[in-house]
Design a protein around this motif. Structure first.
Motif, PDB file in Angstrom:
ATOM      1  N   ASN A   1       6.286  11.683  12.932  1.00  0.00           N
ATOM      2  CA  ASN A   1       5.164  12.212  11.358  1.00  0.00           C
ATOM      3  C   ASN A   1       6.101  12.557  10.727  1.00  0.00           C
ATOM      4  O   ASN A   1       5.010  13.113  10.266  1.00  0.00           O
ATOM      5  N   MET A   2       7.683  13.726  11.305  1.00  0.00           N
ATOM      6  CA  MET A   2       8.259  14.538   9.906  1.00  0.00           C
ATOM      7  C   MET A   2       8.786  13.884   8.987  1.00  0.00           C
ATOM      8  O   MET A   2       9.248  12.848   9.255  1.00  0.00           O
ATOM      9  N   ILE A   3       8.268  14.717   8.207  1.00  0.00           N
ATOM     10  CA  ILE A   3       9.274  14.188   7.454  1.00  0.00           C
ATOM     11  C   ILE A   3       9.478  15.748   6.227  1.00  0.00           C
ATOM     12  O   ILE A   3       9.358  16.890   6.323  1.00  0.00           O
ATOM     13  N   VAL A   4      11.033  15.733   6.154  1.00  0.00           N
ATOM     14  CA  VAL A   4      11.572  16.228   5.851  1.00  0.00           C
ATOM     15  C   VAL A   4      12.319  16.532   3.943  1.00  0.00           C
ATOM     16  O   VAL A   4      12.962  15.757   3.858  1.00  0.00           O
ATOM     17  N   THR A   5      11.690  17.557   3.364  1.00  0.00           N
ATOM     18  CA  THR A   5      12.637  17.437   2.492  1.00  0.00           C
ATOM     19  C   THR A   5      13.435  18.590   1.724  1.00  0.00           C
ATOM     20  O   THR A   5      12.709  19.568   2.171  1.00  0.00           O
ATOM     21  N   ALA A   6      14.062  18.521   0.764  1.00  0.00           N
ATOM     22  CA  ALA A   6      14.560  19.554  -0.053  1.00  0.00           C
ATOM     23  C   ALA A   6      13.858  19.978  -1.345  1.00  0.00           C
ATOM     24  O   ALA A   6      14.396  18.057  -2.424  1.00  0.00           O
ATOM     25  N   SER A   7      13.762  20.591  -1.668  1.00  0.00           N
ATOM     26  CA  SER A   7      13.668  20.636  -3.422  1.00  0.00           C
ATOM     27  C   SER A   7      14.275  22.150  -4.231  1.00  0.00           C
ATOM     28  O   SER A   7      14.153  22.780  -3.359  1.00  0.00           O
TER      29      SER A   7
ATOM     30  N   ARG B   1      11.365  22.021   3.793  1.00  0.00           N
ATOM     31  CA  ARG B   1       9.670  21.979   3.817  1.00  0.00           C
ATOM     32  C   ARG B   1       9.896  20.897   4.990  1.00  0.00           C
ATOM     33  O   ARG B   1      10.194  19.528   5.189  1.00  0.00           O
ATOM     34  N   PHE B   2       9.123  20.917   6.068  1.00  0.00           N
ATOM     35  CA  PHE B   2       8.720  19.815   7.174  1.00  0.00           C
ATOM     36  C   PHE B   2       7.365  19.517   7.086  1.00  0.00           C
ATOM     37  O   PHE B   2       7.049  20.843   7.320  1.00  0.00           O
ATOM     38  N   TYR B   3       7.262  18.688   6.806  1.00  0.00           N
ATOM     39  CA  TYR B   3       5.668  17.836   6.613  1.00  0.00           C
ATOM     40  C   TYR B   3       5.864  16.945   7.960  1.00  0.00           C
ATOM     41  O   TYR B   3       6.102  16.332   8.512  1.00  0.00           O
ATOM     42  N   ASN B   4       4.319  17.486   7.755  1.00  0.00           N
ATOM     43  CA  ASN B   4       3.932  16.705   9.372  1.00  0.00           C
ATOM     44  C   ASN B   4       2.648  15.538   8.266  1.00  0.00           C
ATOM     45  O   ASN B   4       1.553  15.864   7.879  1.00  0.00           O
ATOM     46  N   LYS B   5       2.690  14.470   8.447  1.00  0.00           N
ATOM     47  CA  LYS B   5       2.252  13.250   7.997  1.00  0.00           C
ATOM     48  C   LYS B   5       0.539  13.147   8.872  1.00  0.00           C
ATOM     49  O   LYS B   5      -0.542  12.800   8.064  1.00  0.00           O
ATOM     50  N   LYS B   6       1.102  13.792  10.082  1.00  0.00           N
ATOM     51  CA  LYS B   6      -0.807  13.263  10.868  1.00  0.00           C
ATOM     52  C   LYS B   6      -1.418  14.003  10.597  1.00  0.00           C
ATOM     53  O   LYS B   6      -2.238  13.988  10.312  1.00  0.00           O
ATOM     54  N   THR B   7      -0.814  15.481  10.408  1.00  0.00           N
ATOM     55  CA  THR B   7      -2.085  16.498   9.803  1.00  0.00           C
ATOM     56  C   THR B   7      -2.138  16.627   8.409  1.00  0.00           C
ATOM     57  O   THR B   7      -2.886  17.268   8.078  1.00  0.00           O
ATOM     58  N   GLU B   8      -1.150  15.764   7.621  1.00  0.00           N
ATOM     59  CA  GLU B   8      -1.200  16.124   6.446  1.00  0.00           C
ATOM     60  C   GLU B   8      -0.916  18.279   6.026  1.00  0.00           C
ATOM     61  O   GLU B   8      -1.770  18.562   4.827  1.00  0.00           O
TER      62      GLU B   8
ATOM     63  N   SER C   1       0.667  -1.206  -0.483  1.00  0.00           N
ATOM     64  CA  SER C   1       0.389   0.297   0.096  1.00  0.00           C
ATOM     65  C   SER C   1       1.281   1.236  -0.305  1.00  0.00           C
ATOM     66  O   SER C   1       2.255   1.713   0.659  1.00  0.00           O
ATOM     67  N   GLN C   2       0.690   1.983  -0.173  1.00  0.00           N
ATOM     68  CA  GLN C   2       1.084   3.161  -1.221  1.00  0.00           C
ATOM     69  C   GLN C   2       0.314   5.309  -0.332  1.00  0.00           C
ATOM     70  O   GLN C   2      -0.646   5.363  -0.721  1.00  0.00           O
ATOM     71  N   ASP C   3       1.148   5.547   0.367  1.00  0.00           N
ATOM     72  CA  ASP C   3       0.452   6.748   0.380  1.00  0.00           C
ATOM     73  C   ASP C   3       1.316   8.188  -0.016  1.00  0.00           C
ATOM     74  O   ASP C   3       2.882   7.513  -0.345  1.00  0.00           O
ATOM     75  N   HIS C   4       1.131   8.679  -0.433  1.00  0.00           N
ATOM     76  CA  HIS C   4       2.050  10.732  -1.256  1.00  0.00           C
ATOM     77  C   HIS C   4       1.251  11.746  -0.453  1.00  0.00           C
ATOM     78  O   HIS C   4       0.238  12.126  -0.320  1.00  0.00           O
ATOM     79  N   TYR C   5       2.186  12.518  -0.355  1.00  0.00           N
ATOM     80  CA  TYR C   5       2.305  13.953   0.029  1.00  0.00           C
ATOM     81  C   TYR C   5       2.325  14.543  -0.908  1.00  0.00           C
ATOM     82  O   TYR C   5       3.986  14.458  -1.422  1.00  0.00           O
ATOM     83  N   PHE C   6       1.837  15.616  -1.196  1.00  0.00           N
ATOM     84  CA  PHE C   6       2.395  16.948  -1.873  1.00  0.00           C
ATOM     85  C   PHE C   6       3.121  17.252  -1.337  1.00  0.00           C
ATOM     86  O   PHE C   6       3.277  17.613  -0.482  1.00  0.00           O
ATOM     87  N   ILE C   7       4.591  17.511  -2.235  1.00  0.00           N
ATOM     88  CA  ILE C   7       5.299  18.799  -1.448  1.00  0.00           C
ATOM     89  C   ILE C   7       5.667  20.101  -2.558  1.00  0.00           C
ATOM     90  O   ILE C   7       6.607  20.358  -1.655  1.00  0.00           O
ATOM     91  N   GLY C   8       5.712  20.101  -3.754  1.00  0.00           N
ATOM     92  CA  GLY C   8       5.920  21.392  -4.189  1.00  0.00           C
ATOM     93  C   GLY C   8       7.764  21.230  -4.094  1.00  0.00           C
ATOM     94  O   GLY C   8       8.244  20.436  -4.360  1.00  0.00           O
ATOM     95  N   GLY C   9       7.846  22.198  -5.916  1.00  0.00           N
ATOM     96  CA  GLY C   9       9.235  22.352  -6.346  1.00  0.00           C
ATOM     97  C   GLY C   9       9.696  20.669  -7.238  1.00  0.00           C
ATOM     98  O   GLY C   9       8.496  19.918  -7.089  1.00  0.00           O
TER      99      GLY C   9
END
Length: 294
Positions: free
Chosen positions: A69-75, A86-93, A49-57
């Motif tokens: 719950n934290m995902i950190v991305t560099a774009s 970006r610091f993304y919160n998986k729980k709050t989306e 199964s797969q979830d995805h989160y829009f991060i932009g860039g």
């Protein structure tokens, strides 16, 4: 030139086939986190199964842990000379915090949670250190002005190491603001690793070179019609990804090329060792593959 033992029998499992190259990924016990273009993905290895989160860039690097719950991305943003972390919160989306840098694109990125810092190597020939301890406020604590681009950052023993296109490898102690030249070569370095006794680096001319830091003696292996784009050291074995999609297996001591594996069709982007000699690799051929080093 060294002769090589070509191996076509190595089995590789195709873990992910995508419609865009996967620039970075993280392997955990149960999941694979990866970044593809403008999204971050979480793949459950058990049930697929797969979830995805829009991060932009345009996503370059990802930092994620299964227990967080934290995902950190560099774009790099679609706007000229703008990049982001970006610091993304998986729980709050939702994005908890976003940092924008508006004077250059990111070449390489380090996330150092124990120091509450991230480090950006940039197209304006700067390396900047950003303190995120008080986010949503971000503070630039250090800015290093270079005379060439730096394509590779390494964090080791509370210091940052970086290589420049002039062939210089530096050590930077960010606690004491001290920069020291560790090694100097005239060749453009594509990747490197460093320890107390040795430096191993790869060049755009198709070389992988081991330097004894005490004696300065060097050993070299040269490849024809390709070069190493990235490599990792796994217990004294170097797993090297080639520009044309090859995987070269090199024994560090003695410095010997053991074999070549043809697992990918295009440039290797990332190599991620896992337990029990399992290796994951991603490529410009838009796949992540899993294979065994043995």
């Amino acid at each position: 030139m060294f002769s090589i033992n070509k191996s076509y029998s190595q089995k590789a499992s195709n873990i992910i086939s995508a419609d865009f190259a996967i620039r970075d990924f993280t392997i955990t016990k149960d999941s694979i986190f990866y970044i593809k273009k403008r999204d971050a993905f979480l793949l459950d290895k058990k049930n697929q199964s797969q979830d995805h989160y829009f991060i932009g860039g345009y996503g370059l690097e990802i930092y994620a842990k299964e227990s967080s719950n934290m995902i950190v991305t560099a774009s790099n943003e679609l706007v000229r000379n703008v990049s982001s972390v970006r610091f993304y919160n998986k729980k709050t989306e939702k994005f908890d915090d976003v940092f924008y840098y508006k004077k250059g694109k990111i070449i390489d990125f380090l996330f150092i949670p124990e120091a509450e810092l991230f480090v950006l190597s940039l197209t304006n020939k700067k390396i900047v250190f950003i303190d995120y301890s008080e986010k949503p406020k971000f503070y630039k604590t250090i800015e290093l002005n270079l005379n060439a681009l730096s394509r590779k950052l390494i964090f080791k023993n509370n210091k940052v190491y970086f290589a420049t296109d002039n062939g210089e490898i530096y050590e930077y102690d960010f606690y004491n603001y001290k920069k020291e030249l560790v090694y100097n070569t005239s060749k453009l370095i594509t990747d490197f690793i460093i320890n107390e006794n040795e430096i191993i680096y790869t060049t755009i001319k198709g070389e992988i070179i081991k330097v004894n830091r005490n004696s300065q003696e060097t050993e070299k292996i040269k490849f024809k019609n390709t070069f190493i784009s990235t490599f990792e050291n796994v217990d004294g074995t170097l797993i090297c990804g080639g520009w044309n999609g090859e995987i070269f297996i090199i024994r560090e001591k003695p410095f010997t090329l053991l074999k070549e594996l043809n697992l990918h069709k295009r440039t290797i982007l990332k190599i991620k060792p896992y337990k029990n000699n399992i290796i994951y690799t991603s490529s410009l051929d838009k796949t992540i593959k899993k294979w065994n080093l043995n």
